[in-house]
Design a protein around this motif. Structure first.
Motif, PDB file in Angstrom:
ATOM      1  N   GLY A  85      30.500  13.636  -0.689  1.00 36.33           N
ATOM      2  CA  GLY A  85      31.509  14.347  -0.058  1.00 36.33           C
ATOM      3  C   GLY A  85      32.490  13.390   0.900  1.00 36.33           C
ATOM      4  N   HIS A  86      33.251  12.674   0.303  1.00 42.46           N
ATOM      5  CA  HIS A  86      33.925  11.693   1.077  1.00 42.46           C
ATOM      6  C   HIS A  86      35.368  11.992   1.986  1.00 42.46           C
ATOM      7  N   PRO A  87      35.349  12.317   3.041  1.00 42.88           N
ATOM      8  CA  PRO A  87      36.773  12.642   3.587  1.00 42.88           C
ATOM      9  C   PRO A  87      37.652  11.421   3.989  1.00 42.88           C
ATOM     10  N   GLU A 128      30.143  22.229  -8.218  1.00 44.35           N
ATOM     11  CA  GLU A 128      31.138  23.313  -8.061  1.00 44.35           C
ATOM     12  C   GLU A 128      30.910  24.054  -6.689  1.00 44.35           C
ATOM     13  N   ASP A 129      29.665  24.170  -6.456  1.00 44.96           N
ATOM     14  CA  ASP A 129      29.252  24.865  -5.012  1.00 44.96           C
ATOM     15  C   ASP A 129      29.660  23.944  -3.987  1.00 44.96           C
ATOM     16  N   ALA A 130      29.878  22.735  -3.789  1.00 46.54           N
ATOM     17  CA  ALA A 130      30.244  21.819  -2.735  1.00 46.54           C
ATOM     18  C   ALA A 130      31.901  21.960  -2.712  1.00 46.54           C
ATOM     19  N   LEU A 131      32.507  21.982  -3.999  1.00 40.77           N
ATOM     20  CA  LEU A 131      34.044  22.089  -3.973  1.00 40.77           C
ATOM     21  C   LEU A 131      34.381  23.450  -3.539  1.00 40.77           C
ATOM     22  N   ARG A 132      33.657  24.455  -3.753  1.00 38.61           N
ATOM     23  CA  ARG A 132      34.054  25.960  -3.116  1.00 38.61           C
ATOM     24  C   ARG A 132      33.738  25.966  -1.737  1.00 38.61           C
ATOM     25  N   VAL A 160      34.986  14.575  -4.032  1.00 36.87           N
ATOM     26  CA  VAL A 160      33.751  14.960  -4.432  1.00 36.87           C
ATOM     27  C   VAL A 160      33.092  14.353  -5.777  1.00 36.87           C
ATOM     28  N   MET A 161      31.987  14.064  -5.874  1.00 44.58           N
ATOM     29  CA  MET A 161      31.327  13.652  -6.952  1.00 44.58           C
ATOM     30  C   MET A 161      29.880  13.763  -7.237  1.00 44.58           C
TER      31      MET A 161
END
Length: 308
Positions: free
Chosen positions: A136-138, A162-166, A150-151
């Protein structure tokens, strides 16, 4: 799963900025960082960031009072639905931390690493079961720059990415999904390519460090804040991208052949430091950072009607 409580591991520049954003979004945040004075520095950072978050309309549901600082990492992750890891970019540090927190993680909790230089595959051995670890690189600072990369990979459990993206989108981020590993991910590679040619231009005596920077922010930088390079070039010819490429293919091929491949050796670094200091003049590091943040906030406000 609704994520209402977050753990933020690491309270440096990136971790503190993440914490400010999570708090602003209405989540409670537990933070751990072993550095002396980390808690004081974190609270000062959140306090300084809060007016800008309010100005951008990102803090309507949040409060800085929902912050809790923990003495150890296990205590920080207990009860957290989402863990954002932003500790120093050394594999042994991350692996040690992951081994420490894994027994204390909530079932179903997602752990996202802010790593910019390390890949997901390099970090996964820190877990006995890395199924819920994602990249989760900002971009710095995360509370102002929307992008997060995100990967997951074959070792990542179905649905976790998908949960992380949401979740990231729910706290106001703009997400992209990486389909495979590449050192530096996407955005850092793009800016590394630009910086490499910026250094080459200075080395060749084409322009000063300050003038190369000025050429960027007064020229393509303005356009790149609006659209990506391929979309913009598609607007560069009446016939769209095909017509643009048909007209300029030889031009670009010639430019690419002429571009340099400098390295950051001591001499090059000294040249850049001198040039940057000359360009900055009397403006201090903190003053420059504050001006950057104010301009980012103003730009985001200006673009909001066009972004939806």
């Amino acid at each position: 799963m609704e994520i209402t409580h977050v753990a933020s591991l690491g309270a440096g520049v990136i971790g503190a900025s993440w914490t400010a954003l999570f708090l602003a979004s209405g989540r409670s945040v537990a933070v751990h960082d072993p550095a002396p004075q980390a808690e004081d520095g974190l609270r000062r950072y959140v306090e300084a960031a809060w007016p800008t978050l309010e100005e951008l309309g990102l803090a309507a549901r949040g409060t800085p009072d929902a912050l809790r600082f923990c003495a150890d990492a296990r205590a920080a992750v207990e009860g957290a639905n989402f863990v954002q890891e932003s500790v120093p970019e050394r594999l042994e540090v991350k692996h040690t931390l992951f081994a420490e927190i894994e027994p204390a993680l909530e079932p179903g909790a997602i752990v996202a690493s802010s790593a910019s230089g390390l890949t997901l595959g390099q970090m996964q051995p820190g877990f006995s079961d890395p199924a819920r670890l994602v990249l989760g690189h900002p971009f710095n600072p995360p509370h102002l720059i929307p992008l997060v990369e995100v990967m997951g990979n074959d070792a990542t459990a179905p649905g976790v990415v998908e949960d992380a993206l949401r979740f990231y989108e729910a706290v106001g981020k703009v997400t992209i999904r990486l389909n495979r590993e590449a050192p530096g991910h996407v955005a850092n590679r793009l800016q590394a390519a630009v910086w490499r040619e910026a250094i080459h231009l200075v080395q060749q005596g084409v322009a000063s460090v300050g003038d190369v920077d000025r050429a960027m922010w007064a020229g393509p930088g303005l356009r790149w804040a609006l659209m990506g390079p391929t979309a913009l070039f598609s607007l560069g010819a009446a016939g769209g991208l095909q017509a643009f490429c048909d007209h300029f293919r030889d031009t670009f091929n010639g430019w690419w052949d002429d571009m340099g491949a400098p390295v950051l050796d001591d001499e090059t670094i000294a040249m850049l430091v001198r040039g940057a200091a000359e360009a900055a003049g009397d403006e201090s590091h903190d003053e420059m950072a504050a001006r950057r943040d104010a301009m980012i906030a103003d730009l985001r406000k200006a673009l909001r009607p066009h972004r939806g």
